[in-house]
Each structure stands twice: as structure tokens, then as C-alpha cells.
Scaffold this active site. Structure first.
Site, mmCIF file in Angstrom:
data_model
loop_
_atom_site.group_PDB
_atom_site.id
_atom_site.type_symbol
_atom_site.label_atom_id
_atom_site.label_comp_id
_atom_site.label_asym_id
_atom_site.label_seq_id
_atom_site.Cartn_x
_atom_site.Cartn_y
_atom_site.Cartn_z
ATOM 1 N N HIS A 57 -4.870 4.324 -7.101
ATOM 2 C CA HIS A 57 -3.654 3.764 -6.521
ATOM 3 C C HIS A 57 -3.999 2.992 -5.256
ATOM 4 C CE1 HIS A 57 -0.511 6.598 -8.543
ATOM 5 N NE2 HIS A 57 -1.450 6.223 -9.382
ATOM 6 N N GLU A 59 -2.976 3.134 -2.229
ATOM 7 C CA GLU A 59 -3.197 3.936 -1.033
ATOM 8 C C GLU A 59 -4.601 4.528 -1.006
ATOM 9 O OE1 GLU A 59 1.239 4.524 -2.155
ATOM 10 O OE2 GLU A 59 -0.655 4.184 -3.194
ATOM 11 N N CYS A 87 3.724 7.694 -4.458
ATOM 12 C CA CYS A 87 3.982 8.694 -5.495
ATOM 13 C C CYS A 87 3.659 10.084 -4.940
ATOM 14 C CB CYS A 87 3.141 8.391 -6.735
ATOM 15 S SG CYS A 87 1.376 8.705 -6.508
ATOM 16 N N CYS A 90 -0.065 10.431 -3.973
ATOM 17 C CA CYS A 90 -0.431 9.710 -2.750
ATOM 18 C C CYS A 90 0.237 10.315 -1.522
ATOM 19 C CB CYS A 90 -0.077 8.232 -2.882
ATOM 20 S SG CYS A 90 -1.098 7.385 -4.114
#
Length: 183
Positions: A57, A59, A87, A90
Site C-alpha cells: 500500500h 503508506e 485501511c 495501514c
């Protein structure tokens, strides 16, 4: 979120550039930047489709980039600007890394970890909580997601035809979350 400052707007624009790069390469258009002392110290965009790794992801990629040059403790004085609410995965990682604060565009009604589904940024007292500021350029974030979800996904196991879908350009309400497709 109230009116953004020029600095917040600038950093969010940088996150949108990363999200656009993700969209251009067939990734879910989520982009982010990490900002420490008013300087971008990490860039990230989703890379889950290309890498076939669900943990890639935006992040995580930005944190990985930052940690090449800064100690982990620097995250305590670092802000994250991300186009979509982090999410659950994260949000939990950001809590463990003790990020200073998070600014995001639109909510994440399916997987949101900072208020839409769970509130991992403020729940329980294991790691220090971090403040979250949502709605920064919300409509732009939603439109990027809509542009992604209207297209065909060649990597999907059983692609469904999307011939009759139309791009929804309306914004109903101001809930901060994304209604991605037109009915």
C-alpha cells in the site's frame, strides 16, 4: 475538515500526483507523502497489482522510503497526507510507528481504519493515538477512485463486463466517504 492551509493543500497535491501515477499504471489510485519539518521525506503509491503483494500500500511504500534516510523515531514528528483514508492494516501500522497525524481525502467505507469502519488511530491504549483530519480535497479523491473502478481489470479472476457503466460525477451529501459507482 475546515479550510486547508496553503501548505496542507500543497502536500495533498503531491499525494494526488502519486495517486495519478498509480492510476496510470493500473493500480488503485491511492497516493501519499510523508512530511517532516515541512519537507517531504517519503512518497508512496499503491503497488499491489504489479507486485502481486497485498501489503504494498502507498503508506507502507512511503514509510519504507523514509526509513532509508531517517530513524524510525522521526515518524513521531511526521505527518501523512494520503488521498484515501488508511485501511485497517495501514492505520494499525501508523499507530505502531507513532505517526504524528494523518490528513486524508475521502473515507474508505469498505476497509477504513481511521473512522469509517474502525478507529484504530484512537482505540485502546497500547500505542499513542494520532489525530486524523479527513475530507481534504475529498471530491478529487473520489473522482480518481471512480475513474479506476469504471475501467476493466484484466487481472481479475473473472472479469465482469463494464460496458454500460457511466462515470458518476455527482456528489451526494457530505459524509466524507465515496459512493464510487453510478447506480
Amino acid at each position: 475538515m475546515e479550510q486547508a492551509t496553503p501548505e496542507q493543500y500543497y502536500f495533498m497535491e503531491q499525494a494526488f500526483e502519486m495517486a495519478q501515477k498509480a492510476l496510470d499504471t493500473g493500480e488503485t489510485p491511492v497516493g501519499c507523502v510523508l512530511v517532516n519539518e515541512n519537507k517531504i521525506v517519503g512518497y508512496g503509491m499503491n503497488d499491489t497489482n504489479r507486485s502481486m503483494n497485498g501489503t504494498r500500500h502507498a503508506e507502507f511504500i512511503a514509510i519504507q522510503e523514509m526509513l532509508r534516510s531517517y530513524p524510525k523515531s522521526a515518524l513521531r514528528s511526521t505527518d501523512l497526507y494520503v488521498t484515501v483514508e488508511p485501511c485497517v492494516m495501514c492505520a494499525a501500522a501508523l499507530r505502531q510507528y507513532q505517526i504524528r497525524s494523518v490528513y486524508f481525502g475521502c473515507g474508505n467505507e469498505r476497509f477504513g481504519g481511521t473512522g469509517s469502519i474502525l478507529s484504530l488511530h484512537s482505540d485502546f491504549a497500547i500505542d499513542p493515538p494520532y489525530p486524523v483530519y479527513g475530507g481534504l480535497q475529498r471530491n478529487e479523491a473520489i473522482m480518481l477512485l471512480r475513474r479506476f473502478y469504471i475501467q476493466e481489470n484484466e487481472k481479475a479472476p473473472k472479469p465482469r463486463p463494464k460496458k454500460h457503466r457511466e462515470l458518476n460525477t455527482r456528489f451526494d451529501g457530505d459524509s466524507g466517504s465515496a459512493n464510487l459507482m453510478a447506480e
